[in-house]
Design a protein around this motif. Structure first.
Motif, PDB file in Angstrom:
ATOM      1  N   GLN A  42     -60.461 -42.681  74.064  1.00  0.00           N
ATOM      2  CA  GLN A  42     -59.414 -42.906  73.068  1.00  0.00           C
ATOM      3  C   GLN A  42     -58.067 -43.170  73.731  1.00  0.00           C
ATOM      4  O   GLN A  42     -57.316 -44.047  73.302  1.00  0.00           O
ATOM      5  N   TYR A  43     -57.740 -42.405  74.771  1.00  0.00           N
ATOM      6  CA  TYR A  43     -56.428 -42.517  75.410  1.00  0.00           C
ATOM      7  C   TYR A  43     -56.456 -43.352  76.692  1.00  0.00           C
ATOM      8  O   TYR A  43     -55.427 -43.505  77.351  1.00  0.00           O
ATOM      9  N   LEU A  44     -57.642 -43.875  77.047  1.00  0.00           N
ATOM     10  CA  LEU A  44     -57.805 -44.688  78.253  1.00  0.00           C
ATOM     11  C   LEU A  44     -57.335 -43.936  79.493  1.00  0.00           C
ATOM     12  O   LEU A  44     -56.551 -44.456  80.304  1.00  0.00           O
ATOM     13  N   LEU A  45     -57.807 -42.698  79.618  1.00  0.00           N
ATOM     14  CA  LEU A  45     -57.444 -41.846  80.747  1.00  0.00           C
ATOM     15  C   LEU A  45     -58.689 -41.369  81.479  1.00  0.00           C
ATOM     16  O   LEU A  45     -59.790 -41.344  80.922  1.00  0.00           O
ATOM     17  N   ASN A  46     -58.493 -40.959  82.700  1.00  0.00           N
ATOM     18  CA  ASN A  46     -59.551 -40.379  83.512  1.00  0.00           C
ATOM     19  C   ASN A  46     -60.005 -39.058  82.869  1.00  0.00           C
ATOM     20  O   ASN A  46     -59.168 -38.262  82.439  1.00  0.00           O
ATOM     21  N   PRO A  47     -61.306 -38.797  82.812  1.00  0.00           N
ATOM     22  CA  PRO A  47     -61.791 -37.537  82.235  1.00  0.00           C
ATOM     23  C   PRO A  47     -61.219 -36.285  82.911  1.00  0.00           C
ATOM     24  O   PRO A  47     -61.045 -35.258  82.257  1.00  0.00           O
ATOM     25  N   ILE A  48     -60.889 -36.373  84.195  1.00  0.00           N
ATOM     26  CA  ILE A  48     -60.285 -35.226  84.880  1.00  0.00           C
ATOM     27  C   ILE A  48     -58.920 -34.917  84.286  1.00  0.00           C
ATOM     28  O   ILE A  48     -58.566 -33.756  84.065  1.00  0.00           O
ATOM     29  N   THR A  49     -58.155 -35.954  84.008  1.00  0.00           N
ATOM     30  CA  THR A  49     -56.837 -35.780  83.384  1.00  0.00           C
ATOM     31  C   THR A  49     -56.990 -35.151  82.003  1.00  0.00           C
ATOM     32  O   THR A  49     -56.243 -34.229  81.649  1.00  0.00           O
ATOM     33  N   VAL A  50     -57.953 -35.620  81.237  1.00  0.00           N
ATOM     34  CA  VAL A  50     -58.203 -35.073  79.904  1.00  0.00           C
ATOM     35  C   VAL A  50     -58.623 -33.609  80.012  1.00  0.00           C
ATOM     36  O   VAL A  50     -58.146 -32.758  79.255  1.00  0.00           O
ATOM     37  N   GLY A  51     -59.481 -33.313  80.973  1.00  0.00           N
ATOM     38  CA  GLY A  51     -59.914 -31.933  81.181  1.00  0.00           C
ATOM     39  C   GLY A  51     -58.754 -31.008  81.496  1.00  0.00           C
ATOM     40  O   GLY A  51     -58.682 -29.881  80.999  1.00  0.00           O
ATOM     41  N   ARG A  52     -57.825 -31.488  82.307  1.00  0.00           N
ATOM     42  CA  ARG A  52     -56.636 -30.682  82.636  1.00  0.00           C
ATOM     43  C   ARG A  52     -55.768 -30.453  81.400  1.00  0.00           C
ATOM     44  O   ARG A  52     -55.202 -29.381  81.218  1.00  0.00           O
ATOM     45  N   ALA A  53     -55.651 -31.472  80.548  1.00  0.00           N
ATOM     46  CA  ALA A  53     -54.858 -31.326  79.317  1.00  0.00           C
ATOM     47  C   ALA A  53     -55.492 -30.276  78.408  1.00  0.00           C
ATOM     48  O   ALA A  53     -54.794 -29.404  77.860  1.00  0.00           O
ATOM     49  N   LEU A  54     -56.804 -30.338  78.255  1.00  0.00           N
ATOM     50  CA  LEU A  54     -57.492 -29.357  77.417  1.00  0.00           C
ATOM     51  C   LEU A  54     -57.392 -27.956  78.024  1.00  0.00           C
ATOM     52  O   LEU A  54     -57.220 -26.965  77.306  1.00  0.00           O
ATOM     53  N   GLN A  55     -57.471 -27.878  79.341  1.00  0.00           N
ATOM     54  CA  GLN A  55     -57.320 -26.597  80.023  1.00  0.00           C
ATOM     55  C   GLN A  55     -55.926 -26.015  79.773  1.00  0.00           C
ATOM     56  O   GLN A  55     -55.773 -24.816  79.544  1.00  0.00           O
ATOM     57  N   ALA A  56     -54.905 -26.872  79.792  1.00  0.00           N
ATOM     58  CA  ALA A  56     -53.536 -26.418  79.533  1.00  0.00           C
ATOM     59  C   ALA A  56     -53.423 -25.841  78.117  1.00  0.00           C
ATOM     60  O   ALA A  56     -52.800 -24.793  77.911  1.00  0.00           O
ATOM     61  N   LEU A  57     -54.027 -26.520  77.139  1.00  0.00           N
ATOM     62  CA  LEU A  57     -53.999 -26.009  75.762  1.00  0.00           C
ATOM     63  C   LEU A  57     -54.771 -24.700  75.648  1.00  0.00           C
ATOM     64  O   LEU A  57     -54.368 -23.797  74.910  1.00  0.00           O
ATOM     65  N   ASN A  58     -55.854 -24.605  76.393  1.00  0.00           N
ATOM     66  CA  ASN A  58     -56.634 -23.372  76.416  1.00  0.00           C
ATOM     67  C   ASN A  58     -55.807 -22.237  77.013  1.00  0.00           C
ATOM     68  O   ASN A  58     -55.773 -21.126  76.462  1.00  0.00           O
ATOM     69  N   GLU A  59     -55.111 -22.519  78.118  1.00  0.00           N
ATOM     70  CA  GLU A  59     -54.266 -21.516  78.769  1.00  0.00           C
ATOM     71  C   GLU A  59     -53.090 -21.118  77.879  1.00  0.00           C
ATOM     72  O   GLU A  59     -52.599 -19.996  77.980  1.00  0.00           O
ATOM     73  N   ASP A  60     -52.658 -22.033  77.030  1.00  0.00           N
ATOM     74  CA  ASP A  60     -51.572 -21.729  76.087  1.00  0.00           C
ATOM     75  C   ASP A  60     -52.068 -20.898  74.908  1.00  0.00           C
ATOM     76  O   ASP A  60     -51.287 -20.543  74.024  1.00  0.00           O
ATOM     77  N   GLY A  61     -53.365 -20.615  74.861  1.00  0.00           N
ATOM     78  CA  GLY A  61     -53.927 -19.786  73.808  1.00  0.00           C
ATOM     79  C   GLY A  61     -54.232 -20.521  72.522  1.00  0.00           C
ATOM     80  O   GLY A  61     -54.437 -19.896  71.484  1.00  0.00           O
ATOM     81  N   LEU A  63     -56.737 -22.935  72.211  1.00  0.00           N
ATOM     82  CA  LEU A  63     -58.161 -23.260  72.128  1.00  0.00           C
ATOM     83  C   LEU A  63     -58.983 -22.088  72.642  1.00  0.00           C
ATOM     84  O   LEU A  63     -58.482 -21.248  73.396  1.00  0.00           O
ATOM     85  N   GLU A  64     -60.236 -22.076  72.256  1.00  0.00           N
ATOM     86  CA  GLU A  64     -61.157 -21.098  72.809  1.00  0.00           C
ATOM     87  C   GLU A  64     -62.413 -21.830  73.258  1.00  0.00           C
ATOM     88  O   GLU A  64     -62.868 -22.766  72.604  1.00  0.00           O
ATOM     89  N   ASN A  65     -62.926 -21.391  74.403  1.00  0.00           N
ATOM     90  CA  ASN A  65     -64.116 -22.010  74.970  1.00  0.00           C
ATOM     91  C   ASN A  65     -65.336 -21.262  74.453  1.00  0.00           C
ATOM     92  O   ASN A  65     -65.500 -20.082  74.715  1.00  0.00           O
ATOM     93  N   ARG A  66     -66.163 -21.964  73.714  1.00  0.00           N
ATOM     94  CA  ARG A  66     -67.412 -21.381  73.239  1.00  0.00           C
ATOM     95  C   ARG A  66     -68.504 -21.867  74.173  1.00  0.00           C
ATOM     96  O   ARG A  66     -68.878 -23.041  74.147  1.00  0.00           O
TER      97      ARG A  66
END
Length: 114
Positions: A42-61, A63-66
């Motif tokens: 969707q954003y035309l980005l590397n999956p590693i970059t997307v993973g880091r963004a999701l990790q940041a949101l997770n660290e911000d509380g 998201l939760e990883n199921r």
């Protein structure tokens, strides 16, 4: 689609965009976030970059990883985001905006509020 800004890491910019969508209720609390692959396409980005963004949101509380099924929006994430964004606006953006309005001679009466 908005352009990316060279002054901020891409993963942080994506995290900010995803947080904006969460503020708008997309996806709703308790629902799954789109997959890394979906967001990367969707954003035309590397999956590693997307993973880091999701990790940041997770660290911000936000998201939760199921385990084994993905990342989900935490209950209360929207309220937490809204409180943080309001505080940031009132402390950081509003004083600058108010100063610019004064400098330009724009009065309260000239501003239209919905």
């Amino acid at each position: 689609m908005q352009q990316w800004d060279d002054r901020l890491p891409l993963y942080r910019q994506l995290a900010n965009r995803l947080a904006g969508a969460l503020l708008d209720g997309d996806p709703p609390e308790g629902e799954a976030m789109p997959s890394v692959r979906t967001l990367a396409a969707q954003y035309l980005l590397n999956p590693i970059t997307v993973g880091r963004a999701l990790q940041a949101l997770n660290e911000d509380g936000l998201l939760e990883n199921r385990r084994g099924i993905g990342l989900y929006v935490r209950p209360g994430a929207r309220a937490a985001l809204l409180a943080a964004e309001r505080e940031r606006f009132l402390n950081d953006e509003w004083p600058q905006l108010r100063q610019r309005l004064r400098r330009l001679g724009i009065s309260r009466d000239e501003l239209e509020w919905e």
